[in-house]
Design an enzyme around this catalytic site. Structure first.
Site, short mmCIF file in Angstrom:
data_model
loop_
_atom_site.label_atom_id
_atom_site.label_comp_id
_atom_site.label_asym_id
_atom_site.label_seq_id
_atom_site.Cartn_x
_atom_site.Cartn_y
_atom_site.Cartn_z
N ASP A 49 0.69 -1.50 -0.01
CA ASP A 49 0.10 -0.10 0.07
C ASP A 49 0.73 1.33 0.00
O ASP A 49 0.32 2.34 0.62
CB ASP A 49 -1.00 -0.03 1.13
CG ASP A 49 -2.04 -0.82 1.16
OD1 ASP A 49 -2.14 -1.43 -0.06
OD2 ASP A 49 -2.91 -1.05 1.90
N LYS B 95 -5.17 -5.83 -4.42
CA LYS B 95 -5.76 -6.68 -3.21
C LYS B 95 -7.18 -5.81 -2.98
O LYS B 95 -7.59 -4.46 -3.52
CB LYS B 95 -4.98 -6.48 -1.93
CG LYS B 95 -4.67 -5.53 -1.37
CD LYS B 95 -3.71 -5.54 -0.07
CE LYS B 95 -3.59 -4.45 0.62
NZ LYS B 95 -4.59 -3.93 1.22
N CYS C 249 -3.21 -3.41 7.30
CA CYS C 249 -2.83 -4.04 6.11
C CYS C 249 -1.48 -4.79 6.07
O CYS C 249 -1.68 -6.09 5.54
CB CYS C 249 -2.97 -3.37 4.57
SG CYS C 249 -4.84 -2.98 4.39
#
Length: 250
Positions: free
Chosen positions: A53, A163, A196
């Protein structure tokens, strides 16, 4: 001789039609690094770096997170350590996997619980909605919002995986990709360390991968105690915590 598959996980078919199922062994690249709770020795050719991310919506001043008033300075902190560590790991033969939110434009695979996280008041904001000065759709596949920040532009040989949950293993090809790379140890980096990153790392450990967090390459915009709790639980329950400077020797 014809090779079938990737260089890291392929067969050879001979002129006589016979198939050689042996994988060519890679020359080990061994490093020993101080870590918590114990020192670890790694073969970098059997590792992959998973960067989670580090994308515009979380790490750029024009992104979604900044547009809702979140201080993104912590999310940008891993950029410089990664700028040093990623080229070093590539040169050592370690694959680099960029794992980012990249949702379908129609959001058809996202349940209400996921959508609610990004639009808690139900105002039609969050995933897929235009946000920030650029007005690009939040965390949408192929958009500027979902792209990796410019400072960490992927190399052609890197692998990008979209994702759709906190964990990068759910409803994605991540596990298949990693197994086809013939890796056993995953080095983790990115944001958010307590969300995450931790979710993906814990799933990786449950799937049988060895997991190592590069602490200086991971951060969170959550309160500091969330980051500390993530570090504690990773070292206590799932794997190991070290620093990229200890790994690359600088």
């Amino acid at each position: 001789m014809v090779n079938i598959g990737s260089p890291r996980n392929g067969w050879t078919v001979g002129a006589d039609g016979g198939v050689d199922l042996r994988r060519a062994p890679a020359e080990p690249r061994v490093v020993t690094v101080a870590a918590r709770p114990q020192t670890v020795t790694l073969d970098l050719t059997r590792c992959a770096l998973v960067v989670v991310d580090m994308q515009n919506d979380f790490c750029h001043p024009d992104g979604w997170l900044a547009s809702i008033g979140v201080d993104i300075a912590p999310a940008r902190a891993p950029i410089e350590p990664l700028r040093r560590a990623v080229p070093w790991l590539r040169a050592a033969g370690t694959p680099v996997v960029w794992l980012n939110w990249g949702n379908r434009p129609d959001r058809a695979n996202l349940p209400p619980g996921v959508l609610h996280v990004y639009d808690p008041q139900g105002r039609g904001a969050g995933i897929g909605a235009p946000a920030g000065p650029r007005g690009t759709p939040t965390l949408q596949q192929g958009s500027w919002s979902a792209a990796i920040v410019d400072e960490l532009a992927p190399a052609p040989e890197d692998i990008l995986v979209d994702k759709y949950r906190m964990s990068g293993f759910f409803d994605t090809p991540l596990d298949s990709v990693l197994r086809n790379l013939a890796v056993t140890t995953l080095l983790f980096a990115g944001v958010n360390s307590d969300q995450c990153v931790l979710s993906t790392l814990s799933d990786a450990a449950c799937l049988g991968y060895d997991v190592v967090l590069l602490e200086d390459c991971a951060a969170t915009t959550s309160p500091a105690y969330c980051h500390e709790a993530a570090l504690y639980n990773i070292a206590q329950c799932f794997g190991f915590v070290t620093d990229s400077k200890l790994l690359i020797g600088g």
